[in-house]
Design a protein around this motif. Structure first.
Motif, PDB file in Angstrom:
ATOM      1  N   ARG A  91      10.619  10.491  -6.884  1.00  0.00           N
ATOM      2  CA  ARG A  91      10.181   9.628  -5.770  1.00  0.00           C
ATOM      3  C   ARG A  91       9.388  10.437  -4.753  1.00  0.00           C
ATOM      4  O   ARG A  91       9.368  11.665  -4.791  1.00  0.00           O
ATOM      5  CB  ARG A  91      11.416   9.045  -5.048  1.00  0.00           C
ATOM      6  N   SER A  92       8.776   9.746  -3.819  1.00  0.00           N
ATOM      7  CA  SER A  92       8.173  10.423  -2.667  1.00  0.00           C
ATOM      8  C   SER A  92       8.305   9.519  -1.454  1.00  0.00           C
ATOM      9  O   SER A  92       8.619   8.319  -1.573  1.00  0.00           O
ATOM     10  CB  SER A  92       6.701  10.779  -2.940  1.00  0.00           C
ATOM     11  N   LEU A  93       8.075  10.108  -0.292  1.00  0.00           N
ATOM     12  CA  LEU A  93       8.156   9.350   0.961  1.00  0.00           C
ATOM     13  C   LEU A  93       6.981   9.788   1.826  1.00  0.00           C
ATOM     14  O   LEU A  93       6.705  10.986   1.946  1.00  0.00           O
ATOM     15  CB  LEU A  93       9.481   9.670   1.672  1.00  0.00           C
ATOM     16  N   VAL A 100       6.667  13.822   1.311  1.00  0.00           N
ATOM     17  CA  VAL A 100       7.640  14.704   0.678  1.00  0.00           C
ATOM     18  C   VAL A 100       7.951  14.102  -0.688  1.00  0.00           C
ATOM     19  O   VAL A 100       8.122  12.888  -0.811  1.00  0.00           O
ATOM     20  CB  VAL A 100       8.907  14.875   1.558  1.00  0.00           C
ATOM     21  N   ALA A 101       7.977  14.956  -1.721  1.00  0.00           N
ATOM     22  CA  ALA A 101       8.275  14.498  -3.079  1.00  0.00           C
ATOM     23  C   ALA A 101       9.532  15.218  -3.553  1.00  0.00           C
ATOM     24  O   ALA A 101       9.650  16.439  -3.399  1.00  0.00           O
ATOM     25  CB  ALA A 101       7.100  14.803  -4.007  1.00  0.00           C
ATOM     26  N   ALA A 102      10.457  14.454  -4.121  1.00  0.00           N
ATOM     27  CA  ALA A 102      11.756  15.038  -4.491  1.00  0.00           C
ATOM     28  C   ALA A 102      12.479  14.076  -5.416  1.00  0.00           C
ATOM     29  O   ALA A 102      11.950  13.013  -5.767  1.00  0.00           O
ATOM     30  CB  ALA A 102      12.588  15.299  -3.240  1.00  0.00           C
ATOM     31  N   ARG A 103      13.729  14.446  -5.791  1.00  0.00           N
ATOM     32  CA  ARG A 103      14.457  13.491  -6.616  1.00  0.00           C
ATOM     33  C   ARG A 103      14.929  12.315  -5.744  1.00  0.00           C
ATOM     34  O   ARG A 103      14.979  12.408  -4.516  1.00  0.00           O
ATOM     35  CB  ARG A 103      15.580  14.162  -7.387  1.00  0.00           C
ATOM     36  N   ALA A 153       0.843  -1.202   0.000  1.00  0.00           N
ATOM     37  CA  ALA A 153       0.000   0.000   0.000  1.00  0.00           C
ATOM     38  C   ALA A 153       0.877   1.250   0.000  1.00  0.00           C
ATOM     39  O   ALA A 153       0.603   2.214  -0.722  1.00  0.00           O
ATOM     40  CB  ALA A 153      -0.910  -0.006   1.230  1.00  0.00           C
ATOM     41  N   HIS A 154       1.941   1.221   0.808  1.00  0.00           N
ATOM     42  CA  HIS A 154       2.822   2.398   0.892  1.00  0.00           C
ATOM     43  C   HIS A 154       3.578   2.605  -0.424  1.00  0.00           C
ATOM     44  O   HIS A 154       3.721   3.725  -0.904  1.00  0.00           O
ATOM     45  CB  HIS A 154       3.827   2.235   2.038  1.00  0.00           C
ATOM     46  N   ALA A 155       4.047   1.492  -0.981  1.00  0.00           N
ATOM     47  CA  ALA A 155       4.811   1.593  -2.237  1.00  0.00           C
ATOM     48  C   ALA A 155       3.936   2.171  -3.345  1.00  0.00           C
ATOM     49  O   ALA A 155       4.359   3.056  -4.109  1.00  0.00           O
ATOM     50  CB  ALA A 155       5.340   0.208  -2.634  1.00  0.00           C
ATOM     51  N   ALA A 156       2.679   1.694  -3.408  1.00  0.00           N
ATOM     52  CA  ALA A 156       1.777   2.187  -4.468  1.00  0.00           C
ATOM     53  C   ALA A 156       1.458   3.663  -4.244  1.00  0.00           C
ATOM     54  O   ALA A 156       1.423   4.463  -5.198  1.00  0.00           O
ATOM     55  CB  ALA A 156       0.489   1.353  -4.470  1.00  0.00           C
ATOM     56  N   LEU A 157       1.229   4.053  -2.993  1.00  0.00           N
ATOM     57  CA  LEU A 157       0.905   5.455  -2.692  1.00  0.00           C
ATOM     58  C   LEU A 157       2.097   6.356  -3.029  1.00  0.00           C
ATOM     59  O   LEU A 157       1.929   7.415  -3.659  1.00  0.00           O
ATOM     60  CB  LEU A 157       0.534   5.591  -1.211  1.00  0.00           C
ATOM     61  N   GLU A 158       3.286   5.933  -2.643  1.00  0.00           N
ATOM     62  CA  GLU A 158       4.461   6.774  -2.905  1.00  0.00           C
ATOM     63  C   GLU A 158       4.707   6.933  -4.407  1.00  0.00           C
ATOM     64  O   GLU A 158       5.065   8.023  -4.875  1.00  0.00           O
ATOM     65  CB  GLU A 158       5.684   6.200  -2.187  1.00  0.00           C
ATOM     66  N   ALA A 159       4.469   5.873  -5.145  1.00  0.00           N
ATOM     67  CA  ALA A 159       4.651   5.970  -6.606  1.00  0.00           C
ATOM     68  C   ALA A 159       3.606   6.920  -7.203  1.00  0.00           C
ATOM     69  O   ALA A 159       3.918   7.752  -8.072  1.00  0.00           O
ATOM     70  CB  ALA A 159       4.545   4.581  -7.236  1.00  0.00           C
ATOM     71  N   ALA A 160       2.363   6.831  -6.715  1.00  0.00           N
ATOM     72  CA  ALA A 160       1.292   7.681  -7.255  1.00  0.00           C
ATOM     73  C   ALA A 160       1.559   9.156  -6.926  1.00  0.00           C
ATOM     74  O   ALA A 160       1.342  10.036  -7.769  1.00  0.00           O
ATOM     75  CB  ALA A 160      -0.061   7.250  -6.691  1.00  0.00           C
ATOM     76  N   ILE A 161       2.034   9.425  -5.717  1.00  0.00           N
ATOM     77  CA  ILE A 161       2.313  10.817  -5.335  1.00  0.00           C
ATOM     78  C   ILE A 161       3.461  11.367  -6.185  1.00  0.00           C
ATOM     79  O   ILE A 161       3.408  12.500  -6.666  1.00  0.00           O
ATOM     80  CB  ILE A 161       2.641  10.915  -3.825  1.00  0.00           C
TER      81      ILE A 161
END
Ligand SMILES: Cc1ncc(COP(=O)(O)O)c(C=O)c1O
Length: 393
Positions: free
Chosen positions: A97-99, A244-247, A81-89
């Motif tokens: 990427r995002s965290l 947080v979304a960043a490189r 769930a976390h991996a999918a959410l981070e990819a979508a964000i």
């Protein structure tokens, strides 16, 4: 500590706060002590907190994955769930990427305290949200405050301060208590010119502004250009948590250095699934964005025409309208008068805002009916003329 004396002092200054039992606080109409109120205080701007896709995603996940992932994200807590959410964000924000963190507040603590070392200088907008201020303190970097939304003052300070120290420029995107916006293009240019890292917390622009609802940066044509973009899932996404979304390198660094990420359990899976569904709805149902923006513009224009003092904003569709009345006591009077009429609007007082600028913070939702906003305007108009005739004193 003399708790009684301190509480008394707060009461005398009209600054005492209590929690209240409110039902339906994220809905257009809420209930308090058996009475229904028009809710002009919720940050559920798009009305997603009970959107069927959001609720269904959470319920299915709850049956499937349960509540808790058994540990912090570096132990067992980072699931599909976390991996999918981070990819979508990351896709939505146009970054590599995002965290994800358990709250927006925690995200700011975790991000700034990791990115700003003790040797760094943080250049901070004077009206930044409390979580950014606390985060800057936690980092132990030196903090230099620039005048609200003023790139010229920021440049003066960048020239004068910092020397070889690492520098960060930190700002809200949409300002939470004012409803105005940061001059992102200017800040980005200054960050590039002075080799500073720009961190933007767009908690209140996410979902509402920009073609796909990615926020203020998208509105200004700067999507994917903000080096460190922070957001929260507890406002327009209608759920909970922060990101947080960043490189990729920045995210890898945070995974290794961000104590608020490392030493705290992550989001529970049903919340991550609900947030993922909300990110998808934000993009698919652009009408919600258009609607909340139109309602905000209508309320702003109507109140302005009645002569109320509003904080100006460069972006009319921002869902926050700050109606400034001055002293804390005056803000409480207006809040109480609105309650008599059946309108729930939060009085915001120091220390949340500077002394002498107490206000009502009015927030719109896509799920408000037109008639309800017209009725609210009629009530505000009536109170305005009472005040003009001295009856509000
Ligand atoms: C600008 C800003 N950042 C962060 C937060 C904190 O977010 P959260 O409620 O998800 O902790 C808020 C709101 O409370 C906010 O207005």
């Amino acid at each position: 500590m003399d708790f009684a004396a301190e509480l008394e002092r707060l009461k005398e200054g009209q600054l005492y706060r209590t929690t209240r039992v409110i039902a339906g606080g994220a809905r257009p109409w809420l209930w308090y002590q058996g009475r229904r109120y028009l809710n002009l205080s919720s940050s559920n701007y798009l009305g997603l907190s009970d959107h069927p896709k959001v609720v269904e995603a959470a319920v299915a996940s709850l049956y499937d994955e349960g509540f808790n992932a058994g540990g912090s994200c570096l132990i067992t807590g980072h699931g599909p769930a976390h991996a999918a959410l981070e990819a979508a964000i990351a896709r939505h924000q146009g970054t590599e990427r995002s965290l994800v963190y358990a709250a927006g507040y925690q995200t700011n603590l975790g991000v700034l305290s990791a990115l700003a070392t003790r040797e760094a200088v943080i250049f901070s907008d004077a009206l930044n949200h409390a979580s950014l201020i606390d985060a800057a303190r936690l980092s132990r970097a030196r903090v230099v405050v620039y005048r609200h939304g003023d790139p010229n003052h920021l440049e003066e300070l960048l020239r004068a301060e910092g020397g070889d120290s690492p520098r960060l420029i930190v700002t809200d995107g949409v300002f939470s208590m004012d409803g105005d916006v940061a001059p992102l293009a200017d800040l980005l240019a200054l960050a590039e010119r002075y080799q500073a890292l720009l961190v933007v917390d767009d908690a209140h622009g996410l979902g509402v502004l920009g073609e796909r609802g990615a926020g203020l940066a998208e509105h200004f044509g700067l999507l994917g250009r903000i080096p460190v973009a922070v957001g929260t899932m507890s406002k327009a996404l209608g759920v909970q948590g922060g990101f947080v979304a960043a490189r990729a390198q920045v995210i890898d660094y945070l995974i290794n250095r961000s104590r608020a990420f490392i030493f705290s359990s992550g989001l529970v899976a049903p919340v991550a699934r609900a947030a993922l569904a909300a990110v998808e709805v934000v993009q698919a149902e652009g009408w919600r964005r258009q609607r909340v923006q139109a309602l905000a513009a209508r309320l702003r224009r109507g109140l302005g025409a009645q002569g109320w003092q509003l904080q100006p904003t460069a972006v009319e569709g921002v869902p926050i309208v700050a109606l400034v009345v001055g002293e804390a006591e005056r803000a409480l009077q207006l809040m109480e008068r609105l309650r008599e009429e059946g309108i729930w609007a939060a009085a915001i007082r120091p220390p949340t805002v500077p002394p002498g600028t107490s206000r009502l913070r009015l927030a719109l939702m896509a799920t408000h009916e037109d008639d309800a906003i017209e009725w609210a305007l009629e009530v505000f108009g009536r109170i305005r003329s009472e005040w003009a005739h001295g009856e509000g004193r």
